[in-house]
Design a protein around this motif. Structure first.
Motif, PDB file in Angstrom:
ATOM      1  N   GLN A  25     -16.975  -9.869 -29.109  1.00 45.40           N
ATOM      2  CA  GLN A  25     -17.517  -8.645 -29.667  1.00 45.40           C
ATOM      3  C   GLN A  25     -16.345  -7.735 -29.978  1.00 45.40           C
ATOM      4  OE1 GLN A  25     -20.058  -7.033 -26.680  1.00 45.40           O
ATOM      5  NE2 GLN A  25     -21.676  -8.517 -27.029  1.00 45.40           N
ATOM      6  N   ALA A  26     -16.527  -6.865 -30.926  1.00 47.12           N
ATOM      7  CA  ALA A  26     -15.468  -5.918 -31.275  1.00 47.12           C
ATOM      8  C   ALA A  26     -15.265  -4.944 -30.121  1.00 47.12           C
ATOM      9  CB  ALA A  26     -15.836  -5.160 -32.541  1.00 47.12           C
ATOM     10  N   LEU A  58      -8.378   2.674 -15.507  1.00 48.11           N
ATOM     11  CA  LEU A  58      -7.079   2.173 -15.959  1.00 48.11           C
ATOM     12  C   LEU A  58      -7.092   0.651 -16.067  1.00 48.11           C
ATOM     13  CD1 LEU A  58      -4.760   4.514 -13.871  1.00 48.11           C
ATOM     14  CD2 LEU A  58      -5.047   4.516 -16.376  1.00 48.11           C
ATOM     15  N   TYR A  59      -7.738  -0.005 -15.118  1.00 46.20           N
ATOM     16  CA  TYR A  59      -7.840  -1.462 -15.160  1.00 46.20           C
ATOM     17  C   TYR A  59      -8.619  -1.926 -16.393  1.00 46.20           C
ATOM     18  CZ  TYR A  59      -9.465  -6.150 -14.422  1.00 46.20           C
ATOM     19  OH  TYR A  59      -9.770  -7.477 -14.615  1.00 46.20           O
ATOM     20  N   VAL A  60      -9.772  -1.325 -16.628  1.00 47.71           N
ATOM     21  CA  VAL A  60     -10.612  -1.726 -17.767  1.00 47.71           C
ATOM     22  C   VAL A  60      -9.865  -1.497 -19.080  1.00 47.71           C
ATOM     23  CG1 VAL A  60     -12.753  -1.238 -19.033  1.00 47.71           C
ATOM     24  CG2 VAL A  60     -12.787  -1.410 -16.537  1.00 47.71           C
ATOM     25  N   GLU A  61      -9.183  -0.371 -19.175  1.00 39.55           N
ATOM     26  CA  GLU A  61      -8.410  -0.083 -20.381  1.00 39.55           C
ATOM     27  C   GLU A  61      -7.309  -1.133 -20.592  1.00 39.55           C
ATOM     28  OE1 GLU A  61      -5.435   3.436 -21.719  1.00 39.55           O
ATOM     29  OE2 GLU A  61      -7.405   4.068 -20.979  1.00 39.55           O
ATOM     30  N   ALA A  62      -6.576  -1.461 -19.534  1.00 36.98           N
ATOM     31  CA  ALA A  62      -5.515  -2.476 -19.635  1.00 36.98           C
ATOM     32  C   ALA A  62      -6.104  -3.848 -19.969  1.00 36.98           C
ATOM     33  CB  ALA A  62      -4.721  -2.542 -18.334  1.00 36.98           C
ATOM     34  N   LEU A  63      -7.212  -4.194 -19.327  1.00 34.05           N
ATOM     35  CA  LEU A  63      -7.852  -5.488 -19.575  1.00 34.05           C
ATOM     36  C   LEU A  63      -8.248  -5.632 -21.038  1.00 34.05           C
ATOM     37  CD1 LEU A  63      -9.139  -8.152 -18.509  1.00 34.05           C
ATOM     38  CD2 LEU A  63     -11.219  -6.819 -18.121  1.00 34.05           C
ATOM     39  N   LEU A  64      -8.918  -4.631 -21.580  1.00 35.81           N
ATOM     40  CA  LEU A  64      -9.367  -4.698 -22.969  1.00 35.81           C
ATOM     41  C   LEU A  64      -8.188  -4.692 -23.943  1.00 35.81           C
ATOM     42  CD1 LEU A  64     -12.516  -2.395 -22.789  1.00 35.81           C
ATOM     43  CD2 LEU A  64     -12.443  -4.905 -22.868  1.00 35.81           C
ATOM     44  N   ASP A  65      -7.147  -3.944 -23.617  1.00 36.21           N
ATOM     45  CA  ASP A  65      -5.958  -3.911 -24.467  1.00 36.21           C
ATOM     46  C   ASP A  65      -5.255  -5.273 -24.470  1.00 36.21           C
ATOM     47  OD1 ASP A  65      -3.906  -2.740 -26.104  1.00 36.21           O
ATOM     48  OD2 ASP A  65      -2.661  -2.608 -24.297  1.00 36.21           O
ATOM     49  N   ASN A  67      -6.442  -8.105 -23.584  1.00 41.88           N
ATOM     50  CA  ASN A  67      -7.352  -9.171 -24.024  1.00 41.88           C
ATOM     51  C   ASN A  67      -7.289  -9.385 -25.540  1.00 41.88           C
ATOM     52  OD1 ASN A  67      -9.226 -11.127 -23.001  1.00 41.88           O
ATOM     53  ND2 ASN A  67     -10.843 -10.018 -24.060  1.00 41.88           N
ATOM     54  N   GLN A  68      -6.812  -8.391 -26.274  1.00 42.69           N
ATOM     55  CA  GLN A  68      -6.656  -8.553 -27.725  1.00 42.69           C
ATOM     56  C   GLN A  68      -5.505  -9.508 -28.049  1.00 42.69           C
ATOM     57  OE1 GLN A  68      -6.165  -4.591 -29.244  1.00 42.69           O
ATOM     58  NE2 GLN A  68      -8.349  -4.155 -29.171  1.00 42.69           N
ATOM     59  N   ARG A  69      -4.527  -9.615 -27.145  1.00 40.02           N
ATOM     60  CA  ARG A  69      -3.360 -10.474 -27.368  1.00 40.02           C
ATOM     61  C   ARG A  69      -3.451 -11.812 -26.650  1.00 40.02           C
ATOM     62  NH1 ARG A  69      -0.652  -5.204 -26.195  1.00 40.02           N
ATOM     63  NH2 ARG A  69      -0.811  -5.950 -24.071  1.00 40.02           N
ATOM     64  N   MET A  70      -4.186 -11.860 -25.561  1.00 43.58           N
ATOM     65  CA  MET A  70      -4.314 -13.092 -24.792  1.00 43.58           C
ATOM     66  C   MET A  70      -5.717 -13.177 -24.216  1.00 43.58           C
ATOM     67  SD  MET A  70      -1.984 -11.889 -21.552  1.00 43.58           S
ATOM     68  CE  MET A  70      -2.328 -13.172 -20.405  1.00 43.58           C
ATOM     69  N   ASN A  71      -6.193 -14.370 -24.020  1.00 45.56           N
ATOM     70  CA  ASN A  71      -7.559 -14.569 -23.556  1.00 45.56           C
ATOM     71  C   ASN A  71      -7.648 -14.368 -22.048  1.00 45.56           C
ATOM     72  OD1 ASN A  71     -10.258 -15.214 -23.531  1.00 45.56           O
ATOM     73  ND2 ASN A  71      -9.880 -17.413 -23.386  1.00 45.56           N
ATOM     74  N   LEU A  72      -8.099 -13.192 -21.640  1.00 44.66           N
ATOM     75  CA  LEU A  72      -8.306 -12.906 -20.222  1.00 44.66           C
ATOM     76  C   LEU A  72      -9.779 -13.002 -19.846  1.00 44.66           C
ATOM     77  CD1 LEU A  72      -5.883  -9.869 -19.916  1.00 44.66           C
ATOM     78  CD2 LEU A  72      -5.594 -12.111 -18.840  1.00 44.66           C
ATOM     79  N   THR A  73     -10.642 -12.577 -20.748  1.00 45.09           N
ATOM     80  CA  THR A  73     -12.082 -12.603 -20.506  1.00 45.09           C
ATOM     81  C   THR A  73     -12.817 -12.703 -21.833  1.00 45.09           C
ATOM     82  OG1 THR A  73     -13.973 -11.385 -19.581  1.00 45.09           O
ATOM     83  CG2 THR A  73     -12.152 -10.062 -20.444  1.00 45.09           C
ATOM     84  N   ALA A  74     -13.987 -13.322 -21.796  1.00 46.49           N
ATOM     85  CA  ALA A  74     -14.821 -13.401 -23.001  1.00 46.49           C
ATOM     86  C   ALA A  74     -15.541 -12.082 -23.249  1.00 46.49           C
ATOM     87  CB  ALA A  74     -15.835 -14.537 -22.862  1.00 46.49           C
ATOM     88  N   VAL A  75     -15.638 -11.252 -22.224  1.00 53.76           N
ATOM     89  CA  VAL A  75     -16.320  -9.967 -22.328  1.00 53.76           C
ATOM     90  C   VAL A  75     -15.339  -8.952 -22.906  1.00 53.76           C
ATOM     91  CG1 VAL A  75     -17.539  -8.167 -21.058  1.00 53.76           C
ATOM     92  CG2 VAL A  75     -17.755 -10.551 -20.346  1.00 53.76           C
ATOM     93  N   THR A  76     -15.672  -8.394 -24.069  1.00 53.71           N
ATOM     94  CA  THR A  76     -14.750  -7.476 -24.747  1.00 53.71           C
ATOM     95  C   THR A  76     -15.330  -6.078 -24.947  1.00 53.71           C
ATOM     96  OG1 THR A  76     -15.531  -8.262 -26.890  1.00 53.71           O
ATOM     97  CG2 THR A  76     -13.582  -9.352 -25.966  1.00 53.71           C
ATOM     98  N   ASP A  77     -16.492  -5.827 -24.414  1.00 57.27           N
ATOM     99  CA  ASP A  77     -17.146  -4.527 -24.531  1.00 57.27           C
ATOM    100  C   ASP A  77     -16.998  -3.776 -23.204  1.00 57.27           C
ATOM    101  OD1 ASP A  77     -19.180  -2.700 -25.938  1.00 57.27           O
ATOM    102  OD2 ASP A  77     -20.177  -3.186 -24.028  1.00 57.27           O
ATOM    103  N   MET A  82     -17.874  -3.334 -17.277  1.00 64.28           N
ATOM    104  CA  MET A  82     -18.328  -2.599 -16.092  1.00 64.28           C
ATOM    105  C   MET A  82     -19.468  -3.328 -15.383  1.00 64.28           C
ATOM    106  SD  MET A  82     -16.265  -0.148 -15.777  1.00 64.28           S
ATOM    107  CE  MET A  82     -17.068   0.654 -14.407  1.00 64.28           C
ATOM    108  N   THR A  83     -20.448  -3.815 -16.138  1.00 69.18           N
ATOM    109  CA  THR A  83     -21.597  -4.448 -15.490  1.00 69.18           C
ATOM    110  C   THR A  83     -21.337  -5.896 -15.096  1.00 69.18           C
ATOM    111  OG1 THR A  83     -22.569  -5.003 -17.636  1.00 69.18           O
ATOM    112  CG2 THR A  83     -23.296  -2.961 -16.601  1.00 69.18           C
ATOM    113  N   ARG A  84     -20.640  -6.639 -15.920  1.00 64.22           N
ATOM    114  CA  ARG A  84     -20.443  -8.062 -15.647  1.00 64.22           C
ATOM    115  C   ARG A  84     -19.224  -8.345 -14.788  1.00 64.22           C
ATOM    116  NH1 ARG A  84     -21.296 -11.518 -20.939  1.00 64.22           N
ATOM    117  NH2 ARG A  84     -21.362 -13.165 -19.384  1.00 64.22           N
ATOM    118  N   HIS A  85     -18.270  -7.453 -14.742  1.00 64.12           N
ATOM    119  CA  HIS A  85     -17.081  -7.689 -13.945  1.00 64.12           C
ATOM    120  C   HIS A  85     -16.975  -6.730 -12.758  1.00 64.12           C
ATOM    121  CE1 HIS A  85     -15.638 -10.749 -16.548  1.00 64.12           C
ATOM    122  NE2 HIS A  85     -15.261  -9.954 -17.532  1.00 64.12           N
TER     123      HIS A  85
END
Length: 183
Positions: A25-26, A58-65, A67-77, A82-85
């Motif tokens: 997801q975008a 801060l963690y969520v922001e870093a994860l999403l950032d 994740n755009q360069r490397m596959n860390l999680t399939a969840v991108t929203d 917050m709910t799934r992780h």
């Protein structure tokens, strides 16, 4: 993947982790994270302070950032993260604490190893929620270790160590050391 928990009394508890579904997801900007973090914390019977909520943000922001360069999680929203992780990670705390206290254990001395930590879940979220506990994130892929080290630094966590190694190699090394002491 598993979470291995060891107290000073050498009790061990393995908790299996669920694999998340695939899908892209975008990325949306982080919105209302404080409200979401508060809801996440209360839904798992864990209350996060303002500082802890900031660390999760801060963690969520870093994860999403990252994740755009490397596959860390399939969840991108952000809300799904917050709910799934985050909520899923916090949900581990009550049964984990019950398991230790039901045997008369002291939960303040718990050390945890997040084996195959990947994106740092649940280890980093648990480290935020329980700053008196000691966490080791064990991950075999160097690029993921780099992310974990970055996240630990950004979140200012002093109770987390990142170890870049394979669990099999760690166990084998401990067995070999133990056997050498017997000879």
């Amino acid at each position: 993947m598993s979470l291995c928990c060891c107290s000073a009394g050498s009790r061990r508890l393995l908790l299996s982790r669920l694999l998340l579904g695939q899908g892209r997801q975008a990325r949306r900007p982080l919105l209302h994270l404080r409200t979401t973090a508060t809801a996440a914390a209360s839904s798992s019977a864990t209350s996060l302070s303002t500082q802890q909520q900031r660390q999760v943000s801060l963690y969520v922001e870093a994860l999403l950032d990252w994740n755009q360069r490397m596959n860390l999680t399939a969840v991108t929203d952000e809300s799904e993260v917050m709910t799934r992780h985050v909520v899923d990670s916090l949900a581990v705390l009550p049964p984990l604490e019950r398991a230790y206290t039901s045997r008369g254990g002291d939960i303040s001395g718990i050390s945890l190893v997040d084996v195959g930590s990947g994106a740092g879940l649940p280890g980093l979220i648990l480290a935020v929620a329980r700053p008196s506990w000691k966490f080791t994130l064990l991950e075999s892929m160097r690029k993921r270790c780099t992310f974990l080290e970055h996240a630990v630094e950004v979140m200012e966590l002093s109770n987390v160590d990142v170890v870049c190694d394979r669990a099999e190699d760690r166990v084998l090394a401990k067995v070999m050391i133990s056997e050498s002491h017997l000879m």
